[in-house]
Design an enzyme around this catalytic site. Sequence first.
Site, PDB file in Angstrom:
ATOM      1  N   GLY A 139      11.181   4.563   4.682  1.00 21.76           N
ATOM      2  CA  GLY A 139      10.690   4.068   5.965  1.00 21.76           C
ATOM      3  C   GLY A 139      10.222   2.630   5.835  1.00 21.76           C
ATOM      4  O   GLY A 139      10.069   2.090   4.733  1.00 21.76           O
ATOM      5  N   GLY A 169       7.753  -0.478   8.139  1.00 27.09           N
ATOM      6  CA  GLY A 169       6.878  -0.784   9.259  1.00 27.09           C
ATOM      7  C   GLY A 169       6.119  -2.066   9.014  1.00 27.09           C
ATOM      8  O   GLY A 169       5.371  -2.177   8.033  1.00 27.09           O
ATOM      9  N   SER A 175       5.115  -5.297   7.660  1.00 30.42           N
ATOM     10  CA  SER A 175       5.387  -6.014   6.411  1.00 30.42           C
ATOM     11  C   SER A 175       5.470  -5.078   5.215  1.00 30.42           C
ATOM     12  O   SER A 175       5.435  -5.541   4.074  1.00 30.42           O
ATOM     13  CB  SER A 175       4.286  -7.052   6.161  1.00 30.42           C
ATOM     14  N   SER A 176       5.571  -3.787   5.441  1.00 34.17           N
ATOM     15  CA  SER A 176       5.604  -2.823   4.344  1.00 34.17           C
ATOM     16  C   SER A 176       6.935  -2.071   4.347  1.00 34.17           C
ATOM     17  O   SER A 176       7.581  -1.892   5.383  1.00 34.17           O
ATOM     18  CB  SER A 176       4.444  -1.827   4.463  1.00 34.17           C
ATOM     19  N   MET A 177       7.314  -1.650   3.142  1.00 27.99           N
ATOM     20  CA  MET A 177       8.526  -0.858   2.925  1.00 27.99           C
ATOM     21  C   MET A 177       8.170   0.313   2.020  1.00 27.99           C
ATOM     22  O   MET A 177       7.398   0.164   1.066  1.00 27.99           O
ATOM     23  CB  MET A 177       9.626  -1.700   2.278  1.00 27.99           C
ATOM     24  N   ASP A 190      -6.772   5.935  12.807  1.00 29.59           N
ATOM     25  CA  ASP A 190      -5.350   5.719  13.126  1.00 29.59           C
ATOM     26  C   ASP A 190      -4.573   7.023  12.911  1.00 29.59           C
ATOM     27  O   ASP A 190      -3.501   7.033  12.307  1.00 29.59           O
ATOM     28  CB  ASP A 190      -4.783   4.591  12.278  1.00 29.59           C
TER      29      ASP A 190
END
Length: 678
Positions: free
Chosen positions: A323, A325, A327-329, A442
Site C-alpha cells: 500500500g 499513502g 509520503s509513505s510506502m 485516527d
Amino acid sequence: MSKRNPPVTNIADLVSDSSLDEDSLSFLEELQDPELYFKNDTFSSKSSHSDGTVTGDTLRRQSSGATALERLVSHPRTKNFDLQGNGGQNSALKEVNTPAYQSMHHFEHLITPLPSTNASHSEVSLSAGVNDLNSNSEHDLLPKSVNKTPGSLSISRRRRIGRIGLGPPKRAEYTLTDPSKTSDTKNSTEADEDIEMKSREVSPASNSVAATTLKPLQLHNTPLQTSQEHPKPSFHPSQFESSFSPRVQFDHDVERRASELHSRPVTVFQEPQRSASQPYESHALSPKVAPLFDNSQATPIPKRQQDVVTVANLQFIKLGVVGKGGSSMVYRIFSPDNSRLYALKEVNFINADQTTIQGYKNEIALLRKLSGNDRIIKLYAAEVNDTLGQLNMVMECGETDLANLLMKNMKKPINLNFIRMYWEQMLEAVQVVHDQNIVHSDLKPANFLLVEGNLKLIDFGIAKAIGNDTTNIHRDSHIGTINYMAPEALTDMNAHTNSGVKLVKLGRPSDVWSLGCILYQMVYGRAPFAHLKMIQAIAAIPNEQYHIHFPEVALPANAVQEKEGSLPGVTVGPDLMDVMKRCLERDQRKRLTIPELLVHPFLNPLPSYLTPLAKKPLPVSGHTNNAHPLRLSTEISASQLSMIIERSVELSKHKRLNKELIDSMAYDCVSNLRKMPE
C-alpha cells in the site's frame, strides 16, 4: 544308417548323362519301397513330388525354369525344415507356383524317404547351400578335397543328348562307383555335396527369383538346429518378425529397406546432459517463472540489488508493494534469516516540517511502548536517518485490512456474528491504547489489520499521549479522516494560546465516536456521513440539528427490491441499535466508554429461553388470565436454586407446568444469582 548310394532327385540331370544304364540304377532297389519300381527307362511311383519332378504316376523331367528354391525344398533332408527357421508344414516356401510346377493331387511325397541319421550333417549342407546359392562359379563351389576321378558320383560328367523341349531322350547313361569301395562316411559326404552342387545348377531366370526370395535369410547367421543334442540358438529381437512371418517374394525396394532396418544399430535413448544451473523442465509443470534467488549461491541473493534493504543491521528482500499513502510506502519483505514475511513502512520526510517528523518518531515510540500486546501490531525493527530524511519500520505482516474486508462483503446481507466478533476485537485494541493514556485520534477501517484472522491496530502517526492530570490532548492540527472524525475535533472549543495558535481538544470519547462510525459502516455498508460531500460533512457532523438515520432493516449496498417485502435485509436488533446511538452522541459526555461497551448486551446476548417474556396473558394458578406470571425476587442460595431446578424438571415431565412458566422461573433464578456476592 543303411549303406546305399546317394538318392537321385533330379531326373533332368539323370537323363543328361549318356552313361546311364539299368545296372547303374541298381541302388534304387535298396530303398525297399514297394511303391517305387523301374520301368522302360523311367521311374514310376504312386506318389508325386512337391518340386514338380513327379506328378501323378509318372516321373517327368524337371524343367529348366524351376527355381533352385523349389529343388532345395524338394530334397528329402530339407522337406520338414522351414528355411526361415520354422519346421512346420505351413511354410509359404512350399507353395511356390512356377510354370514348371502344376499340382495334380492334394498331397505330395518325395521318392526317397527322409533318413533318420546324419541329421546334423544335412544341416551343414543345407546352410552352405542357402548361403552360397547365388554364386555363378561352379568351380568355386566344389571343395578341394573331392575326388575328381571319372567314376566318382559327385563329379561324374553329364552329357546331354538332344535339347530341352524336343521330348525325353531315348537313352541316358549314368556311371556309378562300386558301393562296396566307399565307406559310409565318404558316401554320405559325397551325397550331400552332390545334392549341394545340383541345387546350384539353375538358369539365370531362376537365379534372380532365388536371390530375391532367400536374401532375407541372410539375417540368420546361425545354422538350423534340429538335433536334440544341440540347443537352439537365441535370435536377435529384430529377427522375430521375419521368423514368424516368412515372405517368399517382395519388391527390391522393400528388400533394401528391410535389410537397412535389420542392419541398423539399436539406439538407446539417453537423457540429455543438464548443467547444474539449468532448471529441470517438465510438461506437467507450471509456466516458467524467473526465480527470486540465484540457486547457485549458498545464500539466496535477489536478482536485483535494489530489492535488498537493511534496517537496523538486518537484511530483507522486497517482494512487492502492499500500500501507499502520502509520503509513505508499505512493502512486503522477506527475511533470509528465518524465512518469514514482514511489512516494511518507508517514510520520506526530506521535505516535511518538524511537527510531521516528530509525529513519525512518536509513532515508533508508541509502538515500542505497546509492543507485546495481541491487539497491537508488532514492531520488530526501526531506524531514522535524518541525513537522508528517511524512516524505516519493520512490522508484522497481515493478510488484509478491515476496509478491504468490508468492501468485499458490502453487497451481501450482514452477519451479526461477524459484526459482533470484530467489534469486540476493535474495542479490546482501543482499550489497550487508552490504558496507556494514549489517544489514537485516527481510527478508521484501514487502520485495523487482519493478522491470522484477528484484528490488530496499526498506524499511530498522529496518536499522542495524554497527560497524567488531564483527560484530553491538545493538538495544533488534526489530519484525521473526515468521515470518522469526532464533532469536537471540528469545533473551535478552546481559547487561543499565547502564541495565537488554535488548539484542538481531543480525548478518549473521540475514539469512541470513530468506533461508532466504523460499526455503523459494518451494519449499513457506509459511514454515517459518507453520502455527503466534504464541506457538507464538516458542517453536518457537529450540527445537532442534523439527525443521523438508523434504519431498522440493514440492506446490502445496491440492493434492488424485486417485489414488496422481498429485500434481502436483516433486522437490526435493539441491542445493536442502542450501541450505535450511544457511540454517536454529539455530546461526548453522554457517550459510552470502552469498558461499558465491552459489557454491553450486544456483546453478551442472553439465550432465547433467558430473555424477558412478552407481556401476554398466561394461565397460571392463583392468578387471573390477564395477570403476569409471578417473579421470584427473593435471594436464594445455590442449594435452593438446585432444588428449584430439579423440581421444575420433575414437574415438566408430568406436564404440570407449562414451558412459559418454567422459563420465567429460570429467568428469576439467574437474576438472583447475579445479585449474589461472588
